[in-house]
Every structure is written in C-alpha cells, then in structure tokens.
Design a protein around this motif. Structure first.
Motif, short mmCIF file in Angstrom:
data_model
loop_
_atom_site.label_atom_id
_atom_site.label_comp_id
_atom_site.label_asym_id
_atom_site.label_seq_id
_atom_site.Cartn_x
_atom_site.Cartn_y
_atom_site.Cartn_z
N ALA A 1 1.88 13.76 0.83
CA ALA A 1 3.02 13.08 0.76
C ALA A 1 2.72 11.62 1.06
CB ALA A 1 4.17 13.58 1.56
N CYS A 2 3.02 10.48 0.37
CA CYS A 2 2.98 9.24 0.83
C CYS A 2 4.07 8.40 0.57
CB CYS A 2 1.76 8.44 -0.10
SG CYS A 2 0.10 9.07 0.08
N ILE A 3 4.31 7.23 1.21
CA ILE A 3 5.54 6.38 1.00
C ILE A 3 4.99 4.82 0.86
CG2 ILE A 3 6.99 7.91 2.24
CD1 ILE A 3 6.72 5.87 4.69
N GLN A 4 5.88 4.14 0.17
CA GLN A 4 5.42 2.67 -0.09
C GLN A 4 5.50 2.11 1.15
OE1 GLN A 4 7.63 0.85 -3.28
NE2 GLN A 4 6.01 -0.91 -3.15
N VAL B 1 0.77 -1.31 0.05
CA VAL B 1 -0.01 -0.06 0.01
C VAL B 1 0.82 1.21 0.08
CG1 VAL B 1 -1.97 -1.27 1.03
CG2 VAL B 1 -0.29 -0.03 2.53
N MET B 2 0.35 2.40 0.01
CA MET B 2 0.92 3.87 -0.22
C MET B 2 0.38 4.35 1.03
SD MET B 2 2.81 3.87 -2.73
CE MET B 2 3.14 5.59 -2.72
N VAL B 3 1.27 4.23 2.12
CA VAL B 3 0.99 4.74 3.52
C VAL B 3 0.98 6.54 3.37
CG1 VAL B 3 1.72 5.03 5.62
CG2 VAL B 3 2.17 2.67 4.49
N PRO B 4 0.11 7.22 3.59
CA PRO B 4 0.01 8.63 3.57
C PRO B 4 0.96 9.20 5.00
CG PRO B 4 -1.86 7.94 4.41
CD PRO B 4 -1.44 6.62 3.91
N LEU B 5 1.85 10.00 4.69
CA LEU B 5 2.54 11.04 5.67
C LEU B 5 1.70 12.06 6.05
CD1 LEU B 5 6.15 10.27 4.68
CD2 LEU B 5 4.77 9.12 6.17
N CYS B 6 1.22 12.86 5.01
CA CYS B 6 0.48 14.01 5.11
C CYS B 6 -0.61 14.08 3.99
CB CYS B 6 1.23 15.26 5.22
SG CYS B 6 2.37 15.48 3.63
N LYS B 7 -1.08 15.19 3.87
CA LYS B 7 -2.18 15.64 2.82
C LYS B 7 -1.69 15.26 1.33
CE LYS B 7 -5.00 18.54 5.52
NZ LYS B 7 -5.98 19.72 5.61
#
Length: 205
Positions: free
Chosen positions: A65-68, A57-63
């Motif tokens: 930005a996301c990381i795998q 999944v793509m984990v959201p860090l903020c509105k």
C-alpha cells in the motif's frame, strides 16, 4: 591414461563440491550486481533531488500500500555510516558517498566474477575427467577363462547291487567289494570261503 587411474567416485564427489561452490558464487555475483544497480540509481536520484524544492512521491505505508505525498528538504539526506549510525549530509555529499560505495562494489563484483570463472573452469575440467573415468571403467572388461575337460561319466553297473564282505586276516580287516551276480569271485573271498586253493600240479617232465 589419467582417467584410468582415477576413481570415478572421488571425481564425482569433487565435481559435486565444485558445483555447489559455483552455485554459491553465482548467488554472490547476483547480489553484488543488484547492489551496484541500486547504488547507480541512488546516485542518479541524489543528483536530481536538489534541482527542485519539493517532489511529488508515493509514500509506502506497507509492502503493498502507498499513498500520494510530497517530499520536502530535498537537500538534507541522512546517510547510513554503519552499525545503525546516520549522519546528516547534503544531496551532493550523499551522492559522493554513493559513488565511493559504488566503486567498492565494482571491485568486489570484478573479483567475484573472476572467482566464478575459475570455479566454472575447474568444474568443466572435473566433469571431463569424470566422463573419461566412467568411460574407462565401462570399457574395462575382465576376460576369465578356465580349461574345460569333457570327462566321460563313470560307468554304472547295471548287473546288480554291490555287496561288501568283511574279511578277517589275522592282524587286520580287509574290506573286499564284489558283485554277487558276477560269475567270478575275488581270490581273497574264495580263499576264506573254500580255503586256500591248491596250486595245480605240474605234470612230470
């Protein structure tokens, strides 16, 4: 007619209130439709999660930005019970909760759409009554008629100015108006100026 007896200002105010109510109801219907779509998508996701042990999944860090990342424990779901209270449930149990909430949203959505339809019907009726009232007010013409008399102007004396002579007549004063350029003098003036005029003697028969 009905439109002729209705004040257009009152109908316009009613139409404006109905328009605001329609706008608010449209927003509520839109919110319920978004909630229904989200619950439907959530139910589909909860049915698919237990089929695999882990998911990328793509984990959201903020509105923005996301990381795998990877999703583990796919059969352990924290379900919101309300008032910031959560309970641990399986994916199947969480899907059942989602379906029940979806049915509740469907009922609320059907009621909101019915109310919206009624408000729109009332708004259309108010706008039609307002149109007829304004048309009747525009066509109402008051015909004011007054008699016209073509009176001739008062004649003006071009012979000369008018003078006034104040006469004393024992008990009261008399104001006599005469024209000094006129050949004839009023009898009342002549009586005080030259004395009483003697009546002409009749010739003997």
């Amino acid at each position: 007619t009905m439109a002729a007896r209705v004040d257009p200002a009152h109908v316009a105010r009613l139409a404006e209130e109905l328009r605001q109510a329609v706008d608010e109801q449209v927003n509520r219907v839109a919110q319920l439709r978004r909630a229904r779509s989200e619950y439907a998508q959530l139910g589909h996701t909860l049915r698919e999660l237990p089929r695999r042990v882990e998911h990328e999944v793509m984990v959201p860090l903020c509105k923005v930005a996301c990381i795998q990342g990877r999703l583990y424990h796919t059969n352990e779901i924290m379900v919101l019970l309300g008032d910031n209270h959560f309970a641990l449930r399986s994916a199947s149990q969480a899907a059942d909760v989602s379906e029940r909430r979806l049915r509740v949203v469907d009922k609320e959505l059907a009621a909101a759409e019915g109310e919206l339809e009624q408000l729109e019907t009332r708004l259309e009726h108010a706008q039609e009554v307002l149109r007829l009232a304004e048309q009747a007010a525009a066509e109402e013409v008051v015909d004011i008629r007054e008699p016209y008399h073509d009176e001739a102007p008062e004649p003006t004396d071009l012979a000369g100015p008018v003078s006034k002579v104040q006469l004393d007549d024992t008990a009261r004063s008399k104001s006599v108006t005469f024209d000094p350029q006129s050949a004839q003098m009023p009898a009342a003036v002549a009586e005080h100026v030259t004395g009483p005029s003697a009546a002409p003697e009749r010739p003997p028969a």
